[in-house]
Structure formats: C-alpha cells, structure tokens
Design a protein around this motif. Sequence first.
Motif, PDB file in Angstrom:
ATOM      1  N   UNK A 187     -23.561  34.092 -28.021  1.00  0.00           N
ATOM      2  CA  UNK A 187     -23.060  33.693 -29.267  1.00  0.00           C
ATOM      3  C   UNK A 187     -22.334  35.203 -29.872  1.00  0.00           C
ATOM      4  N   UNK A 188     -22.908  36.165 -29.428  1.00  0.00           N
ATOM      5  CA  UNK A 188     -22.491  37.377 -29.983  1.00  0.00           C
ATOM      6  C   UNK A 188     -20.768  37.641 -29.327  1.00  0.00           C
ATOM      7  N   UNK A 189     -20.760  37.133 -28.076  1.00  0.00           N
ATOM      8  CA  UNK A 189     -19.705  37.376 -27.296  1.00  0.00           C
ATOM      9  C   UNK A 189     -18.570  36.362 -27.772  1.00  0.00           C
ATOM     10  N   UNK A 190     -19.109  35.239 -28.385  1.00  0.00           N
ATOM     11  CA  UNK A 190     -18.100  33.999 -28.783  1.00  0.00           C
ATOM     12  C   UNK A 190     -17.283  34.696 -30.255  1.00  0.00           C
ATOM     13  N   UNK A 191     -17.886  35.630 -30.774  1.00  0.00           N
ATOM     14  CA  UNK A 191     -17.277  36.223 -31.766  1.00  0.00           C
ATOM     15  C   UNK A 191     -16.106  37.202 -31.640  1.00  0.00           C
ATOM     16  N   UNK A 192     -16.105  37.559 -30.383  1.00  0.00           N
ATOM     17  CA  UNK A 192     -15.029  38.459 -29.813  1.00  0.00           C
ATOM     18  C   UNK A 192     -14.016  37.692 -28.606  1.00  0.00           C
ATOM     19  N   UNK A 193     -14.283  36.558 -28.357  1.00  0.00           N
ATOM     20  CA  UNK A 193     -13.382  35.913 -27.376  1.00  0.00           C
ATOM     21  C   UNK A 193     -13.454  34.257 -27.626  1.00  0.00           C
ATOM     22  N   UNK A 194     -12.392  33.537 -27.201  1.00  0.00           N
ATOM     23  CA  UNK A 194     -12.422  32.406 -27.304  1.00  0.00           C
ATOM     24  C   UNK A 194     -12.820  31.597 -25.989  1.00  0.00           C
ATOM     25  N   UNK A 195     -13.557  32.292 -25.083  1.00  0.00           N
ATOM     26  CA  UNK A 195     -13.955  31.625 -24.054  1.00  0.00           C
ATOM     27  C   UNK A 195     -14.986  30.623 -24.249  1.00  0.00           C
ATOM     28  N   UNK A 196     -14.869  29.679 -23.618  1.00  0.00           N
ATOM     29  CA  UNK A 196     -15.886  28.470 -23.842  1.00  0.00           C
ATOM     30  C   UNK A 196     -16.826  28.846 -22.623  1.00  0.00           C
ATOM     31  N   UNK A 197     -18.166  28.825 -22.932  1.00  0.00           N
ATOM     32  CA  UNK A 197     -19.329  29.100 -22.125  1.00  0.00           C
ATOM     33  C   UNK A 197     -20.297  27.870 -22.184  1.00  0.00           C
ATOM     34  N   UNK A 198     -20.416  27.371 -21.090  1.00  0.00           N
ATOM     35  CA  UNK A 198     -21.390  26.263 -20.952  1.00  0.00           C
ATOM     36  C   UNK A 198     -22.811  26.765 -20.273  1.00  0.00           C
ATOM     37  N   UNK A 199     -23.958  26.437 -20.856  1.00  0.00           N
ATOM     38  CA  UNK A 199     -25.178  27.127 -20.395  1.00  0.00           C
ATOM     39  C   UNK A 199     -26.018  26.075 -19.856  1.00  0.00           C
ATOM     40  N   UNK A 200     -26.591  26.482 -18.730  1.00  0.00           N
ATOM     41  CA  UNK A 200     -27.585  25.410 -18.146  1.00  0.00           C
ATOM     42  C   UNK A 200     -28.928  26.379 -17.693  1.00  0.00           C
ATOM     43  N   UNK A 201     -29.899  26.355 -18.730  1.00  0.00           N
ATOM     44  CA  UNK A 201     -30.925  27.417 -18.568  1.00  0.00           C
ATOM     45  C   UNK A 201     -32.349  26.736 -18.659  1.00  0.00           C
ATOM     46  N   UNK A 202     -32.207  25.395 -17.986  1.00  0.00           N
ATOM     47  CA  UNK A 202     -33.566  24.885 -17.810  1.00  0.00           C
ATOM     48  C   UNK A 202     -34.799  25.961 -17.195  1.00  0.00           C
ATOM     49  N   UNK A 203     -34.283  26.482 -16.262  1.00  0.00           N
ATOM     50  CA  UNK A 203     -35.451  27.148 -15.242  1.00  0.00           C
ATOM     51  C   UNK A 203     -35.694  28.459 -16.057  1.00  0.00           C
ATOM     52  N   UNK A 204     -35.213  28.789 -17.099  1.00  0.00           N
ATOM     53  CA  UNK A 204     -35.349  30.166 -17.497  1.00  0.00           C
ATOM     54  C   UNK A 204     -36.866  30.491 -17.801  1.00  0.00           C
ATOM     55  N   UNK A 205     -37.585  29.386 -18.344  1.00  0.00           N
ATOM     56  CA  UNK A 205     -38.987  29.839 -18.296  1.00  0.00           C
ATOM     57  C   UNK A 205     -39.626  30.059 -17.442  1.00  0.00           C
ATOM     58  N   UNK A 206     -39.216  30.183 -16.026  1.00  0.00           N
ATOM     59  CA  UNK A 206     -39.872  30.460 -14.829  1.00  0.00           C
ATOM     60  C   UNK A 206     -39.812  31.927 -14.870  1.00  0.00           C
ATOM     61  N   UNK A 207     -38.934  32.470 -15.650  1.00  0.00           N
ATOM     62  CA  UNK A 207     -38.651  34.014 -15.430  1.00  0.00           C
ATOM     63  C   UNK A 207     -39.747  34.752 -16.374  1.00  0.00           C
ATOM     64  N   UNK A 208     -40.919  35.100 -16.027  1.00  0.00           N
ATOM     65  CA  UNK A 208     -41.980  35.682 -16.767  1.00  0.00           C
ATOM     66  C   UNK A 208     -42.263  37.134 -16.642  1.00  0.00           C
ATOM     67  N   UNK A 209     -41.978  37.528 -15.218  1.00  0.00           N
ATOM     68  CA  UNK A 209     -42.299  39.023 -15.173  1.00  0.00           C
ATOM     69  C   UNK A 209     -41.099  39.748 -15.981  1.00  0.00           C
ATOM     70  N   UNK A 210     -41.622  40.985 -16.674  1.00  0.00           N
ATOM     71  CA  UNK A 210     -40.655  41.518 -17.719  1.00  0.00           C
ATOM     72  C   UNK A 210     -39.339  42.162 -16.738  1.00  0.00           C
ATOM     73  N   UNK A 211     -39.895  42.846 -15.487  1.00  0.00           N
ATOM     74  CA  UNK A 211     -38.977  43.241 -14.904  1.00  0.00           C
ATOM     75  C   UNK A 211     -37.725  42.627 -14.249  1.00  0.00           C
ATOM     76  N   UNK A 212     -38.524  41.214 -13.968  1.00  0.00           N
ATOM     77  CA  UNK A 212     -37.325  40.314 -13.555  1.00  0.00           C
ATOM     78  C   UNK A 212     -36.379  39.791 -14.532  1.00  0.00           C
ATOM     79  N   UNK A 213     -37.152  39.702 -15.819  1.00  0.00           N
ATOM     80  CA  UNK A 213     -36.449  39.087 -16.837  1.00  0.00           C
ATOM     81  C   UNK A 213     -35.360  40.066 -17.341  1.00  0.00           C
ATOM     82  N   UNK A 214     -35.440  41.303 -17.168  1.00  0.00           N
ATOM     83  CA  UNK A 214     -34.659  42.476 -17.332  1.00  0.00           C
ATOM     84  C   UNK A 214     -33.403  42.343 -16.469  1.00  0.00           C
ATOM     85  N   UNK A 215     -33.804  42.308 -15.210  1.00  0.00           N
ATOM     86  CA  UNK A 215     -32.630  42.098 -14.132  1.00  0.00           C
ATOM     87  C   UNK A 215     -31.845  40.721 -14.525  1.00  0.00           C
TER      88      UNK A 215
END
Length: 349
Positions: free
Chosen positions: A225-253
Amino acid sequence: MSAGPTEGTPPSVSHRLVFEAAPDGILIVDGEGTIREANPQAARMLGYDPGELEGMEVERLVPTSLRGAHHSQREEYMADPHPRPMGVGLALKALRKDGRELPVEISLSPCSTAEGRFVIAVVRDVSERNRLRALGAGTLRAAEEERRRIARELHDDTAQYLAALLVRLHVLRRTEDPEGRRVLLDEMQEELSAAVEGVRRISRGLRPPALEDVGVEAAIRSHVRSMAEVSDLSVELTLDQANRVTDPEVQLVVYRVVQEAMTNVVRHADADRAQIVLDRDGEELVVRVADDGRGFDADQVLLDGRGLGLLGMDERARLVGGRLKVTSEPGRGTRVELRLPLPEESSHV
Ligand SMILES: Nc1ncnc2c1ncn2[C@@H]1O[C@H](COP(=O)(O)OP(=O)(O)OP(=O)(O)O)[C@@H](O)[C@H]1O
Ligand SMILES: [Mg+2]
C-alpha cells in the motif's frame, strides 16, 4: 614412493592426475596463442565441454574489449617469458562460452620443451571471494549508516525534547503561581509524549512494523500500500499461505526479501505489473515476486559481486535454511523465488 596404488607409476602419470584434479583451471598455451591443453576445471569454470578448449585461440577467453591489448601483451611476454601474476591489482575477467565474464586471477609461467615455448596459465575463479567481500563491506556500510541514522534521530529528536523537559522542570521548581505551573505541566506532558513517540519511531525503524504483532501478510499488504503511493505499478497479491510463517526469524526473512524484491521492481524494472505469491510446494514454502519489466542479466550481476540487494536476499535465505533463485532475462521480466523448508507440524495441517 614405497607402497600403495601408485607404486611403480611413472611420474608423468601422477603429474597428469594433479593437472586433472587441480582446483584451479590450468591452460597450456603455445607461442602462437593456441590452447594446447586445458584441465577439466578450466573447461568447467569457463562453461566449455571437456576437450573443447584445446585448439582454441586463447584470445577467445579474453573479453572482446580487451582483446587487442591482450594480443600485444602476449607477444611481449613470449619475447621475454618469466613467471608472473597477470594484471596485478586489476580486476581480470575471463570470457565464458555463454558470453558472461568471470572474475579471475591468473598466474603465468613459461616452460620450454623440445616442441618449443609454452605458457602455463593458472586461472582461479574469484567470483565467490568477490561476493563475500562485497557482502562483508555492504553489511558494514549498512550497519554504519543505521548507527548514524539512529544517532541523528536520538540527538535531533529525543534528546531535544528531554533537554527542554529538564529546563521546564527547573522553571517549575521556582514557579509558585498555580496557573503558571499548570501551563508548564501541560507543556511538559506534550514534550514527554513527543519524546516517547520519537523512541517508538526509532525502534519501528529498527524492525519492520507490524510484523511481530500482525504477521507477514498484513506487513506485506501494508508495504505494498505504501509503495502504491509512490508508483503506479499494479500489484497482485496471493498470500494464502502467509499464516504458515510463524517463526519470527523466518517472518523477517520473508518480509525483507519481498521488500527488497519489490523495491527493485519499482527502482529498476519499469514494469506495469508485479505479483507477490506466498505458496506451498510440498514441504516447502515458496515466496515469489515477479514483474513484467525490463529484466536483467542476474547471473552476471552475481558473478561480479555487484548487487548488494540480491546478495543480501541470498544471504538471508541461507541463514534460515532456504535458497533464493533469481530468474531474469533482458526484456522478459524478473522472478525472485525464495524457497524455505516448512516446519514439520505445519506441513501436516
Ligand atoms: N526487478 C528488476 N528488474 C530489472 N533490473 C533489476 C531488477 N532487480 C534488480 N535489477 C538489476 O540488478 C541490479 C542489482 O540489484 P540489487 O538489488 O542487488 O542492487 P541495487 O538495487 O542496485 O542496490 P541496493 O544495494 O540498494 O539494493 C540492479 O542495479 C538492477 O540493475
Ligand atoms: Mg536493490
């Protein structure tokens, strides 16, 4: 030699073994500049099949822009051959069969036989060393910049508010009038809130926002969202598996890789569309950032040890047991793919 499998073997055979097994590339070049022999390592590092280098002009291994100079230097050298490193202090490059340039170090030694004069060139691939150096220097520089930024913020922001607070506290001690004290206390409260807000901002800058609290998906969405403010790139997000990332170190990576890859899309790709996918492939989590922009020669950038952003993503991936692949071709967009092992319990869910 006493016993063992080499007993009775003529020395020339064991010399051949050394030639074949040497970790460096070795080329034997004749007085005309023709490669007479090349060990397997030389062929491998330069992208040729075994045997393909023999009979080739050595100049074909020199980047085109340097060929003329190389030819005359080689003739000079053949007139007065002596052992020496080539191009000391220069960043030497060898031209691979695929057209990429490999950073190398080369040492030359002359040898004379009944057949004439030859030069033995020992070629060492220094791309990995360059990569590590660039990474080390980049990490240091980044840490230094970060320290400077924090020092500046603390000095210009937090310390100013605290100093003002101290002054008002002195004044407060000497103020008897209740209305005057009330005004001072109000001002002090405001300054204290501003100082607290400053400290919050600094610590937010040290760690990506929301990540610990709201998880990877929300952090990525908010970044996009904050990138959309500075560019007119259209970004498609498919993040269904995001909740599998629970380890904070892996989240950060995951977050940092998406952040760097997306920053690159905006800065370099000149793309209309980008796609961010967090998917699962068997026991692996796949994070993919793809764009339809101008693309680039990723292998060459990595061989050169350029591209701290790419190196940093690669390093982060390795730190958590994952790997990073960048697929890009000039004119055909770029795909950055991070693969990470999923923790066992979540792969059964
Ligand atoms: N999505 C992309 N599209 C086109 N070119 C790219 C893309 N990503 C990277 N590049 C090219 O690869 C180079 C290296 O990228 P990298 O992120 O490593 O460094 P950088 O973005 O130039 O600097 P920084 O260290 O700030 O990240 C870039 O300079 C650019 O030429
Ligand atoms: Mg970058």
